[in-house]
Design a protein around this motif. Structure first.
Motif, PDB file in Angstrom:
ATOM      1  N   MET A  93     -26.099  -5.204  -8.143  1.00 13.68           N
ATOM      2  CA  MET A  93     -27.251  -6.056  -7.856  1.00 13.68           C
ATOM      3  C   MET A  93     -28.076  -5.485  -6.706  1.00 13.68           C
ATOM      4  O   MET A  93     -29.305  -5.529  -6.732  1.00 13.68           O
ATOM      5  CB  MET A  93     -26.808  -7.475  -7.532  1.00 13.68           C
ATOM      6  CG  MET A  93     -27.989  -8.409  -7.325  1.00 13.68           C
ATOM      7  SD  MET A  93     -27.417 -10.099  -7.129  1.00 13.68           S
ATOM      8  CE  MET A  93     -28.980 -10.956  -7.188  1.00 13.68           C
ATOM      9  N   LYS A  94     -27.401  -4.939  -5.716  1.00  8.15           N
ATOM     10  CA  LYS A  94     -28.104  -4.351  -4.568  1.00  8.15           C
ATOM     11  C   LYS A  94     -28.996  -3.187  -5.017  1.00  8.15           C
ATOM     12  O   LYS A  94     -30.158  -3.083  -4.622  1.00  8.15           O
ATOM     13  CB  LYS A  94     -27.085  -3.880  -3.529  1.00  8.15           C
ATOM     14  CG  LYS A  94     -27.682  -3.319  -2.279  1.00  8.15           C
ATOM     15  CD  LYS A  94     -26.588  -2.918  -1.301  1.00  8.15           C
ATOM     16  CE  LYS A  94     -27.183  -2.230  -0.089  1.00  8.15           C
ATOM     17  NZ  LYS A  94     -26.147  -1.761   0.844  1.00  8.15           N
ATOM     18  N   VAL A  95     -28.446  -2.319  -5.860  1.00  8.27           N
ATOM     19  CA  VAL A  95     -29.228  -1.185  -6.378  1.00  8.27           C
ATOM     20  C   VAL A  95     -30.385  -1.704  -7.218  1.00  8.27           C
ATOM     21  O   VAL A  95     -31.533  -1.266  -7.062  1.00  8.27           O
ATOM     22  CB  VAL A  95     -28.346  -0.235  -7.216  1.00  8.27           C
ATOM     23  CG1 VAL A  95     -29.182   0.818  -7.914  1.00  8.27           C
ATOM     24  CG2 VAL A  95     -27.283   0.413  -6.352  1.00  8.27           C
ATOM     25  N   CYS A  96     -30.094  -2.630  -8.094  1.00  9.48           N
ATOM     26  CA  CYS A  96     -31.122  -3.184  -8.970  1.00  9.48           C
ATOM     27  C   CYS A  96     -32.231  -3.844  -8.160  1.00  9.48           C
ATOM     28  O   CYS A  96     -33.424  -3.648  -8.437  1.00  9.48           O
ATOM     29  CB  CYS A  96     -30.485  -4.184  -9.939  1.00  9.48           C
ATOM     30  SG  CYS A  96     -31.641  -4.908 -11.113  1.00  9.48           S
ATOM     31  N   LYS A  97     -31.861  -4.627  -7.175  1.00 12.91           N
ATOM     32  CA  LYS A  97     -32.850  -5.332  -6.347  1.00 12.91           C
ATOM     33  C   LYS A  97     -33.775  -4.341  -5.638  1.00 12.91           C
ATOM     34  O   LYS A  97     -34.994  -4.522  -5.600  1.00 12.91           O
ATOM     35  CB  LYS A  97     -32.136  -6.218  -5.326  1.00 12.91           C
ATOM     36  CG  LYS A  97     -33.056  -7.030  -4.459  1.00 12.91           C
ATOM     37  CD  LYS A  97     -32.264  -7.923  -3.524  1.00 12.91           C
ATOM     38  CE  LYS A  97     -33.193  -8.788  -2.688  1.00 12.91           C
ATOM     39  NZ  LYS A  97     -32.439  -9.677  -1.784  1.00 12.91           N
ATOM     40  N   SER A  98     -33.197  -3.293  -5.084  1.00  8.12           N
ATOM     41  CA  SER A  98     -33.989  -2.277  -4.396  1.00  8.12           C
ATOM     42  C   SER A  98     -34.949  -1.576  -5.359  1.00  8.12           C
ATOM     43  O   SER A  98     -36.139  -1.429  -5.062  1.00  8.12           O
ATOM     44  CB  SER A  98     -33.056  -1.252  -3.746  1.00  8.12           C
ATOM     45  OG  SER A  98     -33.791  -0.176  -3.226  1.00  8.12           O
ATOM     46  N   PHE A  99     -34.418  -1.150  -6.504  1.00  8.32           N
ATOM     47  CA  PHE A  99     -35.278  -0.445  -7.456  1.00  8.32           C
ATOM     48  C   PHE A  99     -36.332  -1.369  -8.045  1.00  8.32           C
ATOM     49  O   PHE A  99     -37.481  -0.979  -8.232  1.00  8.32           O
ATOM     50  CB  PHE A  99     -34.471   0.206  -8.576  1.00  8.32           C
ATOM     51  CG  PHE A  99     -35.353   0.942  -9.524  1.00  8.32           C
ATOM     52  CD1 PHE A  99     -35.948   2.133  -9.153  1.00  8.32           C
ATOM     53  CD2 PHE A  99     -35.639   0.417 -10.779  1.00  8.32           C
ATOM     54  CE1 PHE A  99     -36.812   2.797 -10.006  1.00  8.32           C
ATOM     55  CE2 PHE A  99     -36.498   1.085 -11.645  1.00  8.32           C
ATOM     56  CZ  PHE A  99     -37.082   2.279 -11.254  1.00  8.32           C
TER      57      PHE A  99
END
Length: 129
Positions: free
Chosen positions: A110-116
């Motif tokens: 989720m952290k990666v997705c949120k950033s991207f």
């Protein structure tokens, strides 16, 4: 924005919503699905950018392949390469017997997705949602 690009963005946002619901679930959370939806959200935002730039892509779910194509128009997106490799693995690995995602895996994806997602929405001139 092209109509097809907008459709890809809308689909990405649906995956984002599904990811958030699964990660917040108190009863029977499905962290495998959360990881899958994170991968799908990223994939669809990349495909939206490829469509907007008239760049052809094969019907695949490999984020590193798609990233290799989209960096032609978004070279700074290469900084996500390592994280996207992990997301691609998670999307496949946790969909079959033999491995299951834990809360920590879901939070990481989720952290990666949120950033991207934030980066992609900025490129499309969309506000934070």
């Amino acid at each position: 924005m092209k109509p097809l690009t907008r459709e890809w963005v809308e689909k990405a946002e649906q995956d984002w919503g599904s990811l958030k619901r699964e990660i917040r679930a108190r009863k029977n959370p499905n962290y495998d699905a959360a990881c899958f939806f994170a991968q799908q959200c990223v994939e669809k935002y990349i495909k939206a950018r490829l469509v907007e730039a008239n760049l052809y892509f094969k019907k695949v779910h490999d984020l590193t392949y798609l990233l290799g194509l989209v960096t032609e128009v978004e070279p700074l997106w290469i900084t996500y390469e390592q994280e996207f490799r992990l997301l691609t693995d998670y999307a496949v690995e946790f969909r079959y017997p033999g491995a299951s995602a834990e809360l920590e895996d879901a939070r990481d994806t989720m952290k990666v997705c949120k950033s991207f997602r934030k980066t992609a929405r900025f490129v499309f001139g969309l506000g934070e949602k």
